[in-house]
Scaffold this motif. Structure first.
Motif, short mmCIF file in Angstrom:
data_model
loop_
_atom_site.label_atom_id
_atom_site.label_comp_id
_atom_site.label_asym_id
_atom_site.label_seq_id
_atom_site.Cartn_x
_atom_site.Cartn_y
_atom_site.Cartn_z
N ARG A 166 0.81 -1.21 0.00
CA ARG A 166 0.00 0.00 0.00
C ARG A 166 0.85 1.28 0.00
N GLU A 167 2.10 1.15 0.47
CA GLU A 167 2.94 2.33 0.64
C GLU A 167 4.24 2.18 -0.13
N HIS A 168 4.59 3.20 -0.87
CA HIS A 168 5.82 3.18 -1.68
C HIS A 168 6.53 4.52 -1.55
N ILE A 169 7.82 4.49 -1.76
CA ILE A 169 8.57 5.75 -1.75
C ILE A 169 8.30 6.48 -3.07
N ALA A 170 7.65 7.64 -2.98
CA ALA A 170 7.49 8.46 -4.18
C ALA A 170 8.82 9.14 -4.50
N GLY A 171 9.54 9.48 -3.46
CA GLY A 171 10.84 10.09 -3.68
C GLY A 171 11.50 10.46 -2.37
N PHE A 172 12.83 10.50 -2.42
CA PHE A 172 13.58 11.13 -1.36
C PHE A 172 13.98 12.50 -1.90
N VAL A 173 13.47 13.55 -1.30
CA VAL A 173 13.80 14.90 -1.78
C VAL A 173 14.95 15.41 -0.92
N TYR A 174 16.09 15.57 -1.55
CA TYR A 174 17.30 16.07 -0.90
C TYR A 174 17.32 17.58 -1.03
N ILE A 175 17.62 18.27 0.07
CA ILE A 175 17.56 19.74 0.07
C ILE A 175 18.79 20.31 0.77
N GLY A 176 19.37 21.35 0.17
CA GLY A 176 20.50 22.00 0.81
C GLY A 176 20.86 23.30 0.13
N SER A 177 21.81 24.00 0.71
CA SER A 177 22.30 25.22 0.06
C SER A 177 23.19 24.81 -1.10
N THR A 178 23.35 25.73 -2.01
CA THR A 178 24.19 25.44 -3.17
C THR A 178 24.89 26.71 -3.60
N SER A 179 26.14 26.55 -3.98
CA SER A 179 26.89 27.77 -4.32
C SER A 179 26.87 28.06 -5.81
N SER A 180 26.77 27.00 -6.63
CA SER A 180 26.86 27.23 -8.07
C SER A 180 25.53 26.98 -8.76
N GLN A 181 25.35 27.58 -9.90
CA GLN A 181 24.15 27.32 -10.70
C GLN A 181 24.45 26.15 -11.64
N PRO A 182 23.55 25.17 -11.72
CA PRO A 182 23.83 24.02 -12.58
C PRO A 182 23.82 24.39 -14.06
N GLU A 183 24.53 23.56 -14.82
CA GLU A 183 24.53 23.70 -16.29
C GLU A 183 23.15 23.34 -16.83
N GLU A 184 22.83 23.85 -18.00
CA GLU A 184 21.58 23.43 -18.66
C GLU A 184 21.74 21.97 -19.12
N ARG A 185 20.64 21.24 -19.17
CA ARG A 185 20.66 19.93 -19.80
C ARG A 185 19.65 19.95 -20.94
N PRO A 186 19.80 19.05 -21.92
CA PRO A 186 18.87 19.10 -23.05
C PRO A 186 17.44 18.93 -22.59
N ARG A 187 16.56 19.68 -23.17
CA ARG A 187 15.13 19.60 -22.86
C ARG A 187 14.39 19.11 -24.08
N PRO A 188 13.26 18.47 -23.89
CA PRO A 188 12.55 17.96 -25.07
C PRO A 188 12.09 19.09 -25.98
N ASP A 189 12.12 18.76 -27.27
CA ASP A 189 11.58 19.66 -28.28
C ASP A 189 10.06 19.47 -28.26
N LEU A 190 9.34 20.55 -28.14
CA LEU A 190 7.87 20.43 -28.08
C LEU A 190 7.33 19.65 -29.27
N LYS A 191 8.00 19.77 -30.41
CA LYS A 191 7.54 19.07 -31.62
C LYS A 191 7.50 17.55 -31.41
N GLU A 192 8.32 17.07 -30.48
CA GLU A 192 8.40 15.62 -30.22
C GLU A 192 7.31 15.13 -29.28
N LEU A 193 6.64 16.07 -28.61
CA LEU A 193 5.74 15.65 -27.52
C LEU A 193 4.32 16.19 -27.62
N VAL A 194 4.13 17.19 -28.44
CA VAL A 194 2.83 17.89 -28.40
C VAL A 194 1.99 17.55 -29.62
#
Ligand SMILES: Cc1cc2nc3c(=O)[nH]c(=O)nc-3n(C[C@H](O)[C@H](O)[C@H](O)COP(=O)(O)O)c2cc1C
Length: 229
Positions: A166-194
């Protein structure tokens, strides 16, 4: 109308954030984590998700401070149950999973007995994870939604007190301070999904992510096939 609710509000700042948001890798997180007051704000945001039947089909387990270390014994034993030949160094690494960030919140999906299908209740728990992340980010903290092996390990879930089936882990959400901004990662092209509905046109289903030759992920939750209605 209530002063405490907002149905819609123009917010270029929020839109800009949604269009640029990124998870922060847990290894890039540092102290300090959220205060108790900030934690409660995040949890209130997590509870404010669309929820068919007002079931709150989720609950939270908080791991902050020493509790991240206390749980390491159970993580070590759980890993050993999966990998009896694991080296001491590997076991140390796996046992210290929760120590990588100042705060870890387990979001547990709990399927309530209700007419609302299990599938919808699970989606609701996923939405709670995402609201948690959005609130953490809005308070200035980085966050990452992880499952990793221990989300699926029966002995670890039993140690936490999850009810089997009946019970499952939906997620472990890790939270903390961060000094740097992450790099971009590829995002889906809307043409592929819409798709704009047309009765006689085959659907575009996002082949982008299905051509890696690995096939489909196993369906782990057979109860998803059932509805309670
Ligand atoms: C349910 C769920 C479980 C996830 N589990 C993992 C995981 O175990 N390990 C991992 O590296 N990323 C995991 N991710 C992906 C990260 O949370 C994150 O989305 C990814 O690093 C991409 O970053 P982004 O959110 O900035 O796009 C998971 C995401 C979801 C929705």
């Amino acid at each position: 109308m209530s002063e405490n609710t907002i149905a819609a509000k123009k917010s270029p700042e929020m839109l800009d954030y949604l269009l640029k948001r990124r998870s922060v890798k847990v290894l890039d997180m540092v102290e300090p984590g959220p205060s108790q007051e900030e934690l409660e704000i995040m949890l209130r945001a997590a509870c404010r998700v669309p929820d068919h039947g007002k079931l709150s089909p989720f609950y939270f387990i908080i791991f902050g401070g020493d509790k991240r270390i206390q749980v390491s014994k159970a993580l070590r034993e759980a890993y050993l149950s999966e990998e009896p030949e694991a080296s001491p160094a590997k076991l140390d690494l796996e046992a210290a999973r929760f120590e990588r960030a100042p705060l870890v919140i387990a979001v547990v999906s709990r399927i309530r007995e209700a007419k609302v299908p299990a599938w919808e209740q699970i989606l609701c728990a996923g939405a709670a994870c995402q609201n948690l992340i959005l609130a953490a980010n809005a308070l200035g903290y980085g966050a990452q939604w992880l499952t990793e092996w221990y989300a699926f390990n029966d002995s670890f879930k039993a140690h936490l007190g999850l009810e089997k089936g009946r019970e499952h882990i939906a997620g472990f959400v890790y939270i903390g301070s961060t000094s740097s901004q992450p790099e971009e990662r590829p995002r889906p092209d809307l043409k592929e999904l819409v798709n704009y509905y047309e009765s006689d046109k085959p659907l575009i289903k996002g082949n982008l992510y299905n051509n890696d030759g690995k096939g489909f992920a196993p369906l782990q939750f057979e109860f998803l096939l059932e509805t309670n209605t």
